[in-house]
Every structure is written in structure tokens, then in C-alpha cells.
Design an enzyme around this catalytic site. Structure first.
Site, PDB file in Angstrom:
ATOM      1  N   HIS A   1       0.799  -1.161   0.136  1.00  0.00           N
ATOM      2  CA  HIS A   1      -0.100  -0.091  -0.123  1.00  0.00           C
ATOM      3  C   HIS A   1       0.895   1.384  -0.120  1.00  0.00           C
ATOM      4  CE1 HIS A   1       0.906   0.710   4.262  1.00  0.00           C
ATOM      5  NE2 HIS A   1       0.774  -0.525   4.464  1.00  0.00           N
TER       6      HIS A   1
ATOM      7  N   GLU B   1      -1.809  -7.064   7.604  1.00  0.00           N
ATOM      8  CA  GLU B   1      -0.450  -7.021   7.772  1.00  0.00           C
ATOM      9  C   GLU B   1      -0.126  -7.749   9.246  1.00  0.00           C
ATOM     10  OE1 GLU B   1       2.528  -6.351   7.504  1.00  0.00           O
ATOM     11  OE2 GLU B   1       3.105  -4.444   7.443  1.00  0.00           O
TER      12      GLU B   1
END
Length: 189
Positions: free
Chosen positions: A11, A86
Site C-alpha cells: 500500500h 499486515e
């Protein structure tokens, strides 16, 4: 194990990335730079033939927002998969890296503090992350574009490149970058 061809994206920069704050399962919005990085990924992917590729993304907002920019008009749809989130960092979520109490001065960047993610109190740890990533990869039935996070991206690439977890810091990271993995090789586009 042989894996299909993959494009792996992290990202774009978030507000918390800019503050050196650890996100883990928490989230913060993309900065203007983060949106620009996603547009750079979009331009990179425009030169790639994505015919037959599926797109998968972490359901976390920063990854999903990046995917919506980077993959606009290039993939029919983007499926989310929780195995692409994550690494969980337990008690460290929301803290700035210099607040971790590790006694390691100057551990401000993700790159210099990468080894700490395995030691986060109440965190997921590298072994669990590796197992989660391996399960995701073993379910792939064809080529794909993956939009995920810094540590998770490295773990996916470690597995594909048949590297040990202890080598995680040997892999490059970065936002606004696209990694192509095919035939056991990695190329930074």
C-alpha cells in the site's frame, strides 16, 4: 513448490507511516504521497499484460484504497482475503517506533526495525505470519496481483523465493513499487 506468476504491491504511504507509527491491524488513511505512489503502481501495471490475472487485496483500508487506484480499469474485480493483512503487533499497535521501549536508539524506520516485528508483545510473530501467507499462496490457482503490506509482502516473497524467515531483512521493501515474481525469481518494476 512452484507458484503462479505474481505482482505484489505494498500500500501507499499512510498518515501513520509518515509519523513512524506502527499500524498492524489498525489503519490510517493514505497521504497525498500515498495516493501518488498508488498512481505510480497503476502506471507500472498498465505496461503489464494482466490477462488471466486475478486481483487479491488485504481488507485493511490502506491496502484496499491503494488497490482501487493501482488496479483501476485493469482487473475486473478485486477480492479481499484476510490472510493478506499486515502482521499483528499486539501491544505495539498505534505506537511510534521510538516508543517501543526496546532500548535501540534510532529505530525509526520500518527498514531498520524490521526484526522487531517478530518480538512484539502479544503479536503474531513471523512463524504464524509465514504459515498464514503459505496457506494463501497454496490456494492460488493462477496468476494474480496482490496488494498487501510491508512485512506481509516480504513474507510472501520469502516463501516464493524459497528463503528462510531469518532472511526477511534481505528483501527490499518500499511503497509505490511493484514486484514481479515468476519462476522463482523476483524483479522490481
Amino acid at each position: 513448490m512452484q507458484y503462479p506468476a505474481l505482482y505484489i504491491l505494498r500500500h501507499g504511504q499512510t498518515e501513520w507511516n509518515a509519523q513512524h507509527r506502527i499500524q498492524g491491524s489498525l489503519d490510517s488513511p493514505l497521504t497525498e504521497l500515498g495516493r501518488a505512489q498508488a498512481r505510480m503502481q497503476h502506471e507500472t501495471l498498465r505496461s503489464c499484460d494482466l490477462t488471466g490475472y486475478r486481483a487479491f487485496c488485504s481488507p485493511q483500508g490502506r491496502a484496499f484504497h491503494t488497490a482501487s487506484i493501482a488496479l483501476e480499469g485493469q482487473c475486473a474485480r478485486v477480492d479481499t482475503d484476510p490472510r493478506l493483512v499486515e502482521i499483528g503487533v499486539g501491544e505495539w499497535e498505534g505506537l511510534c517506533r521510538n516508543e517501543l521501549g526496546t532500548g535501540l536508539a534510532g529505530e525509526m524506520s520500518e527498514e531498520s526495525a524490521l526484526h522487531l516485528y517478530d518480538r512484539a508483545p502479544g503479536g503474531e510473530g513471523f512463524l504464524a505470519l509465514r504459515n498464514r501467507c503459505a496457506a494463501f499462496l497454496s490456494d492460488l490457482s493462477g496468476p494474480a496481483v496482490l496488494v498487501t503490506h510491508g512485512v506481509t509482502s516480504r513474507m510472501l516473497r520469502l516463501i516464493i523465493l524459497n528463503m528462510g524467515t531469518h532472511e526477511i531483512a534481505d528483501l527490499p521493501g518500499g511503497q509505490g513499487i511493484v514486484f514481479h515474481l515468476s519462476g522463482g525469481l523476483q524483479t522490481k518494476l
